[in-house]
Design a protein around this motif. Structure first.
Motif, PDB file in Angstrom:
ATOM      1  N   GLN A  49      44.690 -30.821  11.566  1.00 31.36           N
ATOM      2  CA  GLN A  49      42.992 -29.481  11.812  1.00 31.36           C
ATOM      3  C   GLN A  49      43.642 -28.432  12.718  1.00 31.36           C
ATOM      4  OE1 GLN A  49      39.741 -32.516  12.768  1.00 31.36           O
ATOM      5  NE2 GLN A  49      40.992 -33.619  11.219  1.00 31.36           N
ATOM      6  N   MET A  50      44.263 -28.544  13.499  1.00 31.35           N
ATOM      7  CA  MET A  50      44.048 -27.028  14.092  1.00 31.35           C
ATOM      8  C   MET A  50      45.036 -26.896  14.052  1.00 31.35           C
ATOM      9  SD  MET A  50      42.989 -29.127  17.628  1.00 31.35           S
ATOM     10  CE  MET A  50      43.536 -27.053  19.237  1.00 31.35           C
ATOM     11  N   GLY A  51      46.254 -27.217  13.109  1.00 33.47           N
ATOM     12  CA  GLY A  51      47.392 -26.014  12.266  1.00 33.47           C
ATOM     13  C   GLY A  51      48.582 -26.652  13.091  1.00 33.47           C
ATOM     14  N   PHE A  52      48.396 -27.862  13.563  1.00 32.49           N
ATOM     15  CA  PHE A  52      49.824 -27.716  14.415  1.00 32.49           C
ATOM     16  C   PHE A  52      50.814 -28.486  13.754  1.00 32.49           C
ATOM     17  CE2 PHE A  52      49.729 -26.730  19.479  1.00 32.49           C
ATOM     18  CZ  PHE A  52      47.984 -26.485  19.230  1.00 32.49           C
ATOM     19  N   GLU A  53      52.222 -28.209  13.386  1.00 34.37           N
ATOM     20  CA  GLU A  53      53.312 -28.804  13.102  1.00 34.37           C
ATOM     21  C   GLU A  53      53.872 -30.300  13.349  1.00 34.37           C
ATOM     22  OE1 GLU A  53      56.106 -26.838  11.102  1.00 34.37           O
ATOM     23  OE2 GLU A  53      54.624 -25.112  11.266  1.00 34.37           O
ATOM     24  N   GLU A  54      54.256 -31.014  12.966  1.00 34.11           N
ATOM     25  CA  GLU A  54      54.759 -32.512  14.050  1.00 34.11           C
ATOM     26  C   GLU A  54      56.424 -32.144  14.138  1.00 34.11           C
ATOM     27  OE1 GLU A  54      53.821 -35.968  12.259  1.00 34.11           O
ATOM     28  OE2 GLU A  54      55.142 -37.100  14.623  1.00 34.11           O
ATOM     29  N   MET A  55      56.282 -32.411  15.503  1.00 41.82           N
ATOM     30  CA  MET A  55      57.788 -32.195  15.854  1.00 41.82           C
ATOM     31  C   MET A  55      58.700 -33.218  14.990  1.00 41.82           C
ATOM     32  SD  MET A  55      57.717 -30.035  19.090  1.00 41.82           S
ATOM     33  CE  MET A  55      56.447 -30.711  20.187  1.00 41.82           C
ATOM     34  N   PRO A  56      60.641 -33.123  15.145  1.00 41.28           N
ATOM     35  CA  PRO A  56      61.084 -34.216  14.620  1.00 41.28           C
ATOM     36  C   PRO A  56      61.349 -35.070  16.229  1.00 41.28           C
ATOM     37  CG  PRO A  56      62.016 -32.974  14.205  1.00 41.28           C
ATOM     38  CD  PRO A  56      60.994 -32.189  15.262  1.00 41.28           C
ATOM     39  N   THR A  57      60.779 -35.988  15.499  1.00 41.23           N
ATOM     40  CA  THR A  57      60.933 -37.145  17.599  1.00 41.23           C
ATOM     41  C   THR A  57      61.424 -37.982  17.019  1.00 41.23           C
ATOM     42  OG1 THR A  57      59.169 -38.465  17.447  1.00 41.23           O
ATOM     43  CG2 THR A  57      58.472 -36.361  18.294  1.00 41.23           C
ATOM     44  N   ASN A  58      63.073 -38.648  16.462  1.00 45.56           N
ATOM     45  CA  ASN A  58      63.007 -39.499  15.371  1.00 45.56           C
ATOM     46  C   ASN A  58      64.305 -39.709  16.456  1.00 45.56           C
ATOM     47  OD1 ASN A  58      64.458 -37.449  14.477  1.00 45.56           O
ATOM     48  ND2 ASN A  58      64.985 -38.955  12.878  1.00 45.56           N
ATOM     49  N   ASN A  59      64.581 -39.119  17.560  1.00 47.82           N
ATOM     50  CA  ASN A  59      65.617 -39.339  18.357  1.00 47.82           C
ATOM     51  C   ASN A  59      65.232 -39.963  19.685  1.00 47.82           C
ATOM     52  OD1 ASN A  59      64.733 -37.217  19.153  1.00 47.82           O
ATOM     53  ND2 ASN A  59      67.311 -36.884  20.305  1.00 47.82           N
ATOM     54  N   PHE A  60      65.602 -41.730  20.445  1.00 49.29           N
ATOM     55  CA  PHE A  60      64.932 -42.543  21.397  1.00 49.29           C
ATOM     56  C   PHE A  60      66.401 -41.469  22.611  1.00 49.29           C
ATOM     57  CE2 PHE A  60      61.832 -43.501  19.839  1.00 49.29           C
ATOM     58  CZ  PHE A  60      61.707 -45.298  19.339  1.00 49.29           C
ATOM     59  N   VAL A  61      67.364 -41.339  22.075  1.00 50.11           N
ATOM     60  CA  VAL A  61      68.703 -41.280  22.783  1.00 50.11           C
ATOM     61  C   VAL A  61      68.391 -39.482  23.097  1.00 50.11           C
ATOM     62  CG1 VAL A  61      71.468 -41.449  22.949  1.00 50.11           C
ATOM     63  CG2 VAL A  61      69.734 -43.389  22.262  1.00 50.11           C
ATOM     64  N   GLU A  62      69.227 -38.975  24.254  1.00 54.14           N
ATOM     65  CA  GLU A  62      68.761 -37.338  24.699  1.00 54.14           C
ATOM     66  C   GLU A  62      69.338 -37.213  25.238  1.00 54.14           C
ATOM     67  OE1 GLU A  62      67.014 -34.658  22.782  1.00 54.14           O
ATOM     68  OE2 GLU A  62      69.143 -34.860  23.788  1.00 54.14           O
ATOM     69  N   SER A  63      69.579 -35.977  25.411  1.00 54.25           N
ATOM     70  CA  SER A  63      71.280 -35.148  26.923  1.00 54.25           C
ATOM     71  C   SER A  63      70.332 -34.806  27.381  1.00 54.25           C
ATOM     72  CB  SER A  63      72.079 -34.629  26.530  1.00 54.25           C
ATOM     73  OG  SER A  63      71.885 -33.172  25.736  1.00 54.25           O
ATOM     74  N   SER A  64      71.184 -35.040  29.048  1.00 48.43           N
ATOM     75  CA  SER A  64      70.052 -34.993  30.251  1.00 48.43           C
ATOM     76  C   SER A  64      70.015 -33.228  29.768  1.00 48.43           C
ATOM     77  CB  SER A  64      71.653 -35.254  31.566  1.00 48.43           C
ATOM     78  OG  SER A  64      71.651 -36.498  32.097  1.00 48.43           O
ATOM     79  N   PHE A  65      70.725 -32.170  29.104  1.00 51.22           N
ATOM     80  CA  PHE A  65      70.937 -31.152  29.336  1.00 51.22           C
ATOM     81  C   PHE A  65      69.809 -30.872  28.139  1.00 51.22           C
ATOM     82  CE2 PHE A  65      72.180 -26.970  28.345  1.00 51.22           C
ATOM     83  CZ  PHE A  65      71.251 -26.471  27.001  1.00 51.22           C
ATOM     84  N   TRP A  66      68.767 -31.837  27.426  1.00 53.55           N
ATOM     85  CA  TRP A  66      68.295 -31.100  26.859  1.00 53.55           C
ATOM     86  C   TRP A  66      66.730 -31.758  27.061  1.00 53.55           C
ATOM     87  CZ3 TRP A  66      68.044 -27.496  23.019  1.00 53.55           C
ATOM     88  CH2 TRP A  66      68.730 -26.900  22.818  1.00 53.55           C
ATOM     89  N   ASN A  67      66.794 -32.967  27.970  1.00 45.73           N
ATOM     90  CA  ASN A  67      66.256 -33.418  28.831  1.00 45.73           C
ATOM     91  C   ASN A  67      65.319 -32.645  30.301  1.00 45.73           C
ATOM     92  OD1 ASN A  67      64.834 -36.252  28.303  1.00 45.73           O
ATOM     93  ND2 ASN A  67      64.992 -36.224  30.386  1.00 45.73           N
ATOM     94  N   PHE A  68      66.678 -32.459  30.736  1.00 46.80           N
ATOM     95  CA  PHE A  68      66.074 -31.970  31.728  1.00 46.80           C
ATOM     96  C   PHE A  68      66.468 -30.381  32.054  1.00 46.80           C
ATOM     97  CE2 PHE A  68      64.254 -35.144  34.173  1.00 46.80           C
ATOM     98  CZ  PHE A  68      65.027 -36.635  33.758  1.00 46.80           C
ATOM     99  N   ASP A  69      68.059 -30.190  32.190  1.00 47.68           N
ATOM    100  CA  ASP A  69      68.652 -28.534  32.150  1.00 47.68           C
ATOM    101  C   ASP A  69      67.888 -27.654  32.183  1.00 47.68           C
ATOM    102  OD1 ASP A  69      71.742 -30.871  32.348  1.00 47.68           O
ATOM    103  OD2 ASP A  69      71.035 -29.595  34.653  1.00 47.68           O
ATOM    104  N   ALA A  70      67.501 -27.631  30.190  1.00 49.42           N
ATOM    105  CA  ALA A  70      66.894 -26.648  28.950  1.00 49.42           C
ATOM    106  C   ALA A  70      65.880 -26.753  30.195  1.00 49.42           C
ATOM    107  CB  ALA A  70      67.355 -27.061  28.066  1.00 49.42           C
ATOM    108  N   LEU A  71      64.933 -27.310  30.483  1.00 47.13           N
ATOM    109  CA  LEU A  71      64.054 -27.535  31.094  1.00 47.13           C
ATOM    110  C   LEU A  71      63.716 -26.798  32.662  1.00 47.13           C
ATOM    111  CD1 LEU A  71      62.340 -30.913  29.761  1.00 47.13           C
ATOM    112  CD2 LEU A  71      61.739 -28.368  29.036  1.00 47.13           C
ATOM    113  N   PHE A  72      64.581 -26.316  33.081  1.00 49.49           N
ATOM    114  CA  PHE A  72      65.301 -25.715  34.072  1.00 49.49           C
ATOM    115  C   PHE A  72      65.159 -26.618  35.466  1.00 49.49           C
ATOM    116  CE2 PHE A  72      65.989 -22.487  37.014  1.00 49.49           C
ATOM    117  CZ  PHE A  72      65.158 -21.713  38.098  1.00 49.49           C
ATOM    118  N   GLN A  73      65.165 -27.991  35.202  1.00 47.63           N
ATOM    119  CA  GLN A  73      64.626 -29.308  36.087  1.00 47.63           C
ATOM    120  C   GLN A  73      65.948 -29.457  36.796  1.00 47.63           C
ATOM    121  OE1 GLN A  73      61.857 -32.143  34.998  1.00 47.63           O
ATOM    122  NE2 GLN A  73      62.765 -33.230  36.335  1.00 47.63           N
TER     123      GLN A  73
END
Ligand SMILES: COC[C@@H]1[C@H](c2ccc(C#Cc3ccccc3)cc2)[C@@H]2CN(C(=O)Nc3ccc(OC4CC4)cc3)C[C@@H](O)[C@@H](O)CN12
Length: 294
Positions: A49-73
């Motif tokens: 209702q607020m105009g948001f689109e759902e992101m594709p979350t169908n991958n429980f497995v992720e790389s540390s790169f996308w989970n941490f490094d890309a976020l400057f963690q």
């Protein structure tokens, strides 16, 4: 029709009614959506209702790169330790990452840039390659923002609601996994005021119109705020989530224009479910375990 008669074959003399293949099945007189899925559907409706689109979350497995490094963690951050994160044995490392982007992430971690000093650490590629069970759906947000940066800029509103995994001690109120909800808005010139405004809009649709914000810290957002709401039932302030503005060190290496800002917030599904629907369940395992009568 006793067992003995049946065994003697007496059924051969009996007359059976024709099968009626058009008969409707017996109506089911019960059946419930799992409480978590009920609240999940409510939240999806609010986001849509607020105009948001759902992101594709169908991958429980992720790389540390996308989970941490890309976020400057930073790679030394305690959250990246095996005490807090489930790393995979096989496949232990990811193969394909966008090399040019990885190079810019390495640069911003080691030497900063875009006005940042960086961490001055030596950033290791093998650390970023490690596969894990995502610790937050913010990993999906980073993937989506990177894709957005590769097209001519257009503002976007995204949300995600899915399972995340933490290597936490499991007890009455903590499981090794929970459902995270995340909302984000990406647009030119967004401010903290826009974040506060969208939080009032969002939480008021959940019946929480009295909010308070407390300065907080996340490695990937600056400024950050914890969100509190006055709960009429409990007559006290409850923490309802966390929020902030993604840092330039996260957004600029992706290639987003310099004046583009991203405001984001998150909370869990279990906490509102316990409060909204079951109003008194105090053992989170009741949600994941056997069916709960509504
Ligand atoms: C490891 O635990 C983290 C989890 C979970 C959480 C916290 C932060 C985020 C986030 C984020 C974020 C920040 C910046 C940018 C993007 C995402 C997501 C989930 C809840 C977040 N919390 C939480 O859900 N509380 C909550 C939410 C809704 C609610 O509604 C009821 C009808 C009244 C009631 C309570 C707050 C606490 O429960 C906290 O103790 C537990 N938190």
């Amino acid at each position: 029709l006793t067992r003995e008669n049946l065994q003697r074959g007496i059924w051969r003399e009996l007359e059976f009614k024709e099968y009626n293949f058009n008969a409707k099945g017996q109506p089911l007189e019960c059946g419930h959506l799992h409480p978590l899925l009920k609240v999940r559907q409510q939240l999806k409706n609010i986001f849509r209702q607020m105009g948001f689109e759902e992101m594709p979350t169908n991958n429980f497995v992720e790389s540390s790169f996308w989970n941490f490094d890309a976020l400057f963690q930073p790679q030394q951050h305690p959250a990246r330790d095996a005490h807090d994160t489930f790393f995979l044995q096989a496949p232990s490392s990811t193969k394909e990452l966008p090399e040019d982007y990885v190079e810019r992430v390495k640069q911003v971690h080691e030497n900063g840039g875009y006005g940042s000093k960086g961490y001055g650490d030596d950033w290791k590629r093998e650390e970023a390659n490690k596969n894990l069970l995502r610790t937050h759906t913010t990993a999906v947000s980073s993937r989506m923002l990177y894709l957005l940066a590769r097209k001519p800029f257009a503002p976007k509103k995204y949300f995600s609601i899915d399972r995340v995994f933490r290597n936490d001690a499991v007890d009455r109120t903590h499981l090794a996994e929970f459902h995270q909800i995340e909302g984000l808005i990406c647009d030119r010139g967004l401010t903290l005021g826009d974040l506060i405004g969208v939080l009032y809009d969002f939480f008021s649709r959940l019946g929480m119109s009295k909010l308070r914000f407390k300065p907080a810290y996340n490695p990937y957002t600056e400024p950050s705020m914890e969100i509190f709401s006055y709960h009429e039932g409990f007559k006290k302030w409850v923490e309802v989530g966390n929020s902030g503005m993604f840092r330039p060190e996260m957004l600029r290496p992706m290639g987003l224009p310099e004046d583009v800002r991203v405001i984001a917030w998150g909370h869990s599904l279990e906490r509102p479910t316990m409060i909204l629907i079951l109003y008194g369940v105090d053992n989170i395992r009741d949600l994941f375990g056997h069916k709960v009568d509504l």
